[in-house]
Every structure is written in C-alpha cells, then in structure tokens.
Design an enzyme around this catalytic site. Structure first.
Site, PDB file in Angstrom:
ATOM      1  N   GLU A  83       1.329  12.369  10.019  1.00  0.00           N
ATOM      2  CA  GLU A  83       1.803  12.759   8.695  1.00  0.00           C
ATOM      3  C   GLU A  83       0.628  12.870   7.741  1.00  0.00           C
ATOM      4  O   GLU A  83       0.811  13.057   6.549  1.00  0.00           O
ATOM      5  CB  GLU A  83       2.859  11.767   8.186  1.00  0.00           C
ATOM      6  CG  GLU A  83       2.385  10.361   7.983  1.00  0.00           C
ATOM      7  CD  GLU A  83       3.518   9.447   7.514  1.00  0.00           C
ATOM      8  OE1 GLU A  83       3.996   8.678   8.343  1.00  0.00           O
ATOM      9  OE2 GLU A  83       3.896   9.506   6.334  1.00  0.00           O
ATOM     10  N   CYS A 115       6.609   8.644   9.622  1.00  0.00           N
ATOM     11  CA  CYS A 115       6.173   7.718  10.679  1.00  0.00           C
ATOM     12  C   CYS A 115       6.971   7.884  11.965  1.00  0.00           C
ATOM     13  O   CYS A 115       6.643   7.296  12.993  1.00  0.00           O
ATOM     14  CB  CYS A 115       6.275   6.281  10.191  1.00  0.00           C
ATOM     15  SG  CYS A 115       5.443   6.035   8.631  1.00  0.00           S
ATOM     16  N   HIS A 237       8.919  -0.122  13.863  1.00  0.00           N
ATOM     17  CA  HIS A 237       7.896   0.473  13.007  1.00  0.00           C
ATOM     18  C   HIS A 237       7.489  -0.597  11.997  1.00  0.00           C
ATOM     19  O   HIS A 237       8.346  -1.251  11.387  1.00  0.00           O
ATOM     20  CB  HIS A 237       8.453   1.713  12.286  1.00  0.00           C
ATOM     21  CG  HIS A 237       7.563   2.164  11.170  1.00  0.00           C
ATOM     22  ND1 HIS A 237       6.236   2.475  11.384  1.00  0.00           N
ATOM     23  CD2 HIS A 237       7.782   2.318   9.839  1.00  0.00           C
ATOM     24  CE1 HIS A 237       5.693   2.809  10.224  1.00  0.00           C
ATOM     25  NE2 HIS A 237       6.602   2.721   9.276  1.00  0.00           N
TER      26      HIS A 237
HETATM   27  N1  CAA Z   1       3.347 -16.351  -1.347  1.00  0.00           N
HETATM   28  C1  CAA Z   1       4.201 -15.980  -0.369  1.00  0.00           C
HETATM   29  N2  CAA Z   1       5.014 -14.874  -0.453  1.00  0.00           N
HETATM   30  C2  CAA Z   1       4.951 -14.162  -1.584  1.00  0.00           C
HETATM   31  C3  CAA Z   1       4.102 -14.508  -2.663  1.00  0.00           C
HETATM   32  C4  CAA Z   1       3.286 -15.672  -2.503  1.00  0.00           C
HETATM   33  N3  CAA Z   1       2.445 -16.033  -3.473  1.00  0.00           N
HETATM   34  N4  CAA Z   1       4.280 -13.609  -3.645  1.00  0.00           N
HETATM   35  C5  CAA Z   1       5.200 -12.717  -3.190  1.00  0.00           C
HETATM   36  N5  CAA Z   1       5.606 -13.061  -1.960  1.00  0.00           N
HETATM   37  C6  CAA Z   1       6.560 -12.355  -1.098  1.00  0.00           C
HETATM   38  C7  CAA Z   1       7.784 -11.834  -1.835  1.00  0.00           C
HETATM   39  O1  CAA Z   1       8.789 -12.821  -1.952  1.00  0.00           O
HETATM   40  C8  CAA Z   1       8.188 -10.674  -0.930  1.00  0.00           C
HETATM   41  O2  CAA Z   1       8.835 -11.157   0.214  1.00  0.00           O
HETATM   42  P1  CAA Z   1      10.390 -10.771   0.481  1.00  0.00           P
HETATM   43  O3  CAA Z   1      10.435  -9.270   0.553  1.00  0.00           O
HETATM   44  O4  CAA Z   1      10.673 -11.396   1.814  1.00  0.00           O
HETATM   45  O5  CAA Z   1      11.156 -11.312  -0.665  1.00  0.00           O
HETATM   46  C9  CAA Z   1       6.839 -10.129  -0.429  1.00  0.00           C
HETATM   47  O6  CAA Z   1       5.893 -11.166  -0.649  1.00  0.00           O
HETATM   48  C10 CAA Z   1       6.379  -8.888  -1.182  1.00  0.00           C
HETATM   49  O7  CAA Z   1       6.459  -9.163  -2.548  1.00  0.00           O
HETATM   50  P2  CAA Z   1       6.990  -8.083  -3.593  1.00  0.00           P
HETATM   51  O8  CAA Z   1       8.252  -7.458  -3.077  1.00  0.00           O
HETATM   52  O9  CAA Z   1       7.012  -8.692  -4.934  1.00  0.00           O
HETATM   53  O10 CAA Z   1       5.782  -7.052  -3.473  1.00  0.00           O
HETATM   54  P3  CAA Z   1       5.553  -5.644  -4.141  1.00  0.00           P
HETATM   55  O11 CAA Z   1       6.476  -5.387  -5.265  1.00  0.00           O
HETATM   56  O12 CAA Z   1       4.098  -5.592  -4.409  1.00  0.00           O
HETATM   57  O13 CAA Z   1       5.938  -4.577  -3.006  1.00  0.00           O
HETATM   58  C11 CAA Z   1       6.067  -3.407  -1.001  1.00  0.00           C
HETATM   59  C12 CAA Z   1       5.885  -4.773  -1.636  1.00  0.00           C
HETATM   60  C13 CAA Z   1       7.341  -2.738  -1.514  1.00  0.00           C
HETATM   61  C14 CAA Z   1       6.159  -3.553   0.509  1.00  0.00           C
HETATM   62  C15 CAA Z   1       4.828  -2.524  -1.371  1.00  0.00           C
HETATM   63  O14 CAA Z   1       3.697  -3.036  -0.710  1.00  0.00           O
HETATM   64  C16 CAA Z   1       4.960  -1.067  -1.024  1.00  0.00           C
HETATM   65  O15 CAA Z   1       5.411  -0.258  -1.827  1.00  0.00           O
HETATM   66  N6  CAA Z   1       4.521  -0.673   0.220  1.00  0.00           N
HETATM   67  C17 CAA Z   1       4.561   0.697   0.678  1.00  0.00           C
HETATM   68  C18 CAA Z   1       5.938   1.141   1.111  1.00  0.00           C
HETATM   69  C19 CAA Z   1       6.400   0.479   2.382  1.00  0.00           C
HETATM   70  O16 CAA Z   1       5.638  -0.042   3.164  1.00  0.00           O
HETATM   71  N7  CAA Z   1       7.731   0.537   2.602  1.00  0.00           N
HETATM   72  C20 CAA Z   1       8.326  -0.010   3.813  1.00  0.00           C
HETATM   73  C21 CAA Z   1       9.556   0.755   4.246  1.00  0.00           C
HETATM   74  S1  CAA Z   1       9.206   2.521   4.318  1.00  0.00           S
HETATM   75  C22 CAA Z   1       8.452   2.753   5.835  1.00  0.00           C
HETATM   76  O17 CAA Z   1       8.514   1.932   6.701  1.00  0.00           O
HETATM   77  C23 CAA Z   1       7.691   4.033   6.040  1.00  0.00           C
HETATM   78  C24 CAA Z   1       6.236   3.770   5.857  1.00  0.00           C
HETATM   79  O18 CAA Z   1       5.532   3.472   6.813  1.00  0.00           O
HETATM   80  C25 CAA Z   1       5.673   3.860   4.511  1.00  0.00           C
END
Ligand code: CAA
Length: 391
Positions: A83, A115, A237
């Site tokens: 991709e 993906c 994935h």
């Molecule tokens: N210690 C331990 N854990 C902590 C923490 C700390 N200090 N602070 C936060 N966390 C945990 C949170 O509780 C959360 O866990 P849960 O989901 O189990 O509740 C985790 O860490 C992530 O925290 P946030 O949700 O607050 O993080 P974020 O807002 O920064 O976003 C994300 C996380 C959405 C994955 C972001 O990294 C993102 O946008 N990633 C890209 C998109 C992605 O990967 N999507 C996945 C599905 S789509 C897909 O699979 C296709 C692809 O390849 C892209």
C-alpha cells in the site's frame, strides 16, 4: 480446485531496514510515558528505512534467499502486495524480478487493498497453483508505514517485507478452505495519491478492525470452518501488537467464550515478537506474525493456526492453516533474528531527517547516499526513473 491437493506456504523469508528508532528515544523526545508504548500499544522499536532503501530493496532482500534455495524454474508468477507503492503504473515486482535475474517467462503484478493485500496475493497464488500444481508463485508483501511527525500513529510506524513461495505439497503451512471474508466501505485509514503519509481516525480504525474480525469470523463459521478451540495459535494483522490481543478478546467474547488472559497469551504471545521490534509493516504484518510463531514456538507439527488479515477501508479474511511435519528444518530463524538485531539505532534528529527526506521531483539526476547494509539498494532517481542496483 484439484481434488485433495494440498497447497500453501513452502518457504518464507523476511527483511527489514538498516535503521531502528526505539520507543524509548521517541518517548524521551515527545514526553510520552514509556508505559504507553511498551505496555499500552505493545511496541519496543520501529524499523526506519535508509534513503537508499524502499519497498523494492526490502522485497528483493526478502525474496533472494527463496530464489537461491528453490531456483526459478517453477516460478511463473510474482504477486507483489503493497500500500506504499513507488509508481502509479509499473508493478514494483518488476524491479525485484530484474534484481533477482528471474526469467522473462514470468507474469508480474502489484495488488492493493491496504494491509489486506498480502492475503489477497496469497489466496490468488493458491488459486494459480490449484490450476497447475507444477507452478510456484512468489508472493511478496512489502511496506513502509509512515504517519506525520507527532501524530498518534507515529509510534506505530515500521517497515518490512515478507516473501513467500506458494506451492503444492508445501513444506511449512498448508492453507485450508474455507475462508471467511468481509468488506465494508469505511474511511478509517487511507492515503490519497498526493500524500506521503497516511491519514487515520485512530480509535475509529480500532472499532472498524474489531467489526471486521466479527464479520470475517461469521462468514468463516457459515462456510463450515473449524471451531475456535481447534486452533493452537492465531496470527492477526498487527498495526501494533496489542491490537492482536484486542482482536482475539473480541472474537472470544463474540463466540461466547470466557476471557482467560493466560490462554490468550498462549494463543497470541509468540506471534508478536517480531512485530513489537519492527512496527507496522502493513501487508507484511500478519506474515511476520507467522514467521515469529514458527521460528520461536516449540514443535507445531500438525497444529492448526488461525489467520486474520485486516486492511482498512475495509476488507478482512479469516482462514486456517496446518503446520506441515518436518517444517522446522526449513525455517530461517537465524537470519530472521539477525535482520532485527543488526539494525543500527538512530537518535531522534537523524530519524526526523530520514522521515522528512524526499527525492526532488524535477526529473534530474539524484543519486542516493550509500547507506543500506542490505544486498540491494536504490541508486537514485534519474529522468523520473527509480534506479536499483545490487550493493
Ligand atoms: N501505561 C500503560 N498503558 C498506557 C499508558 C501508560 N502510561 N498510557 C496509555 N496507555 C494505554 C491506553 O490505556 C491504551 O490502551 P487500551 O486501548 O487498551 O485502552 C493504549 O495505551 C493507547 O493509548 P491511547 O488510546 O490513549 O493512544 P492514542 O490516542 O495515542 O492512540 C492509536 C493509539 C489509536 C493506536 C494510535 O497510535 C493510532 O492512531 N495508530 C494508527 C492507526 C492504527 O494502528 N489503527 C489500528 C487499526 S487499523 C489497522 O489495523 C490498519 C493499519 O495497519 C493502520
């Protein structure tokens, strides 16, 4: 389909980049608690390409050991899934075909659906082998995951290529019928043609993934697939490795199973070991999960493995595979661990420089600096053409 013919993955090899950025370095830069990266999303480091590395150089490095072991006599098709394509018209696999000196009597094509593309390539390859079991298909999944700096997705970046030889009487994993498939029109993650970095609605994308798991499993069950507890392990994935746990919990709940965390860890844990160090490799991710499982688990002979491939947008597929007796003698565990271990750490400033670098688009001669330690490199751009060479 040709009777009871068994078709599947005969060989598997992966490659990644020269450089690595640890999440500790990223956290020190942006002030994030490292627990969020290590425990929250389950990532330790991300592969970062050098200027002279891209999806083609990684793909050729992944495929070269397969071609060296099996030769090219039976390979009449190359299917390259990505991709993060380098050209809107020409298939990246043609550069790989050329770098590896493959015969002209080959069909080469590129596939895209986020993906999920690597799984489409695998399934199409299986169809070709069923039609003529004397043929083998080289399937390559190669991607560089890139989000904007300081975007929440930044911590989930990565890069790798997986090459698989699909064949009758495979030496590693027989891929089974049926498959459960799912498509839904959703904008959870996408990259318009004019952008180098992906756009994503992070939390929405997690829900979309979970919905797709449910949909693909429902179809798998309706098509007469195995029961959930017949599987020894599940390769999901992994955009970040904690996503595999979320997905598996969701599937168990959906099927009315109890949530037993120790059991979930046994089903998922080993599949995450490479992805936690490499980061998201999009099309390659689910097969890096398989590589990690095969390389690091005790004997899996005759065990069933579940695969869940997800591509934003979205398409998902659930299917099963059975590990073939004698598979351990054919693994590439040493070179795989070495590919991860030999990456050179970069500091934040160097990572940022690499992230922001792009070749000029004026059609001039733009040689790339010699940086990669891999077997193939992007020599540069000239007359709007990408020039590749062995290192
Ligand atoms: N210690 C331990 N854990 C902590 C923490 C700390 N200090 N602070 C936060 N966390 C945990 C949170 O509780 C959360 O866990 P849960 O989901 O189990 O509740 C985790 O860490 C992530 O925290 P946030 O949700 O607050 O993080 P974020 O807002 O920064 O976003 C994300 C996380 C959405 C994955 C972001 O990294 C993102 O946008 N990633 C890209 C998109 C992605 O990967 N999507 C996945 C599905 S789509 C897909 O699979 C296709 C692809 O390849 C892209």
């Amino acid at each position: 389909m040709s009777g009871n013919l068994s078709v599947g993955i005969h060989d598997l090899s992966f490659s990644t980049t020269r450089f690595v950025l640890t999440h500790a370095t990223l956290a020190a830069h942006n002030g994030t608690d490292i627990g969020k990266y290590h425990a929250g999303i389950g990532q330790r480091s991300m592969s970062v390409p050098a200027v002279d590395e891209d999806i083609v150089t990684m793909a050729a490095a992944a495929a070269a050991p397969i071609v060296a072991r099996h030769g090219t006599d039976r390979i009449r098709t190359i299917v390259f899934a990505t991709e993060t394509s380098v050209d809107q018209a020409k298939a990246a696999g043609i550069h790989v075909h050329s770098l590896l000196g493959m015969p002209s009597a080959t069909r080469t094509v590129e596939l895209k659906q986020a993906c999920y593309g690597g799984t489409a390539a695998l399934q199409f390859a299986i169809g070709i082998v069923h039609r003529d079991p004397s043929q083998q298909v080289l399937v390559i999944a190669s991607d560089v995951s890139k989000y904007e700096l300081d975007n929440p997705g930044e911590a989930t970046q990565g890069a790798a290529a997986v090459a698989m030889l699909v064949s009758a009487d495979p030496a590693l994993v027989r891929i089974e019928e049926p498959s459960g498939v799912f498509t839904a029109d959703i904008m959870d993650f996408w990259r318009p043609n004019y952008r180098a970095t992906a756009l994503v609605d992070g939390h929405e994308s997690i829900s979309a993934y979970l919905q797709a798991v449910e949909g693909a499993w429902k179809d798998y069950a309706e098509q007469g697939g195995r029961a959930l507890d017949e599987f020894r392990a599940f390769c999901y994935h992994q955009p970040f490795t904690k996503m595999a746990y979320k997905a598996h919990r969701h599937l168990l709940q959906n099927c009315g199973h109890e949530i037993d965390e120790a059991r979930i860890a046994r089903a998922i844990g080993l599949t995450t070991t490479y992805n936690a160090e490499i980061g998201n490799s999009y099309t390659a991710s689910v097969y890096l999960g398989l590589a990690a499982l095969l390389d690091n688990a005790d004997d899996l002979t005759d065990q069933a493995i579940g695969f869940l491939s997800y591509g934003s947008g979205s398409v998902a597929e659930f299917f099963g595979g059975t590990v073939v007796p004698g598979y351990r003698a054919r693994l590439r565990s040493g070179p795989h661990r070495e590919a991860i271990a030999r990456r050179q750490p970069v500091d934040y400033d160097r990572y940022r420089e690499l992230h922001e670098y792009s070749f000029p688009v004026d059609g001039g001669d733009h040689p790339a600096p010699k940086e990669t330690t891999g077997p193939y490199r992007l020599a540069g751009l000239s007359g709007h053409k990408r020039i590749y060479e062995p290192r």
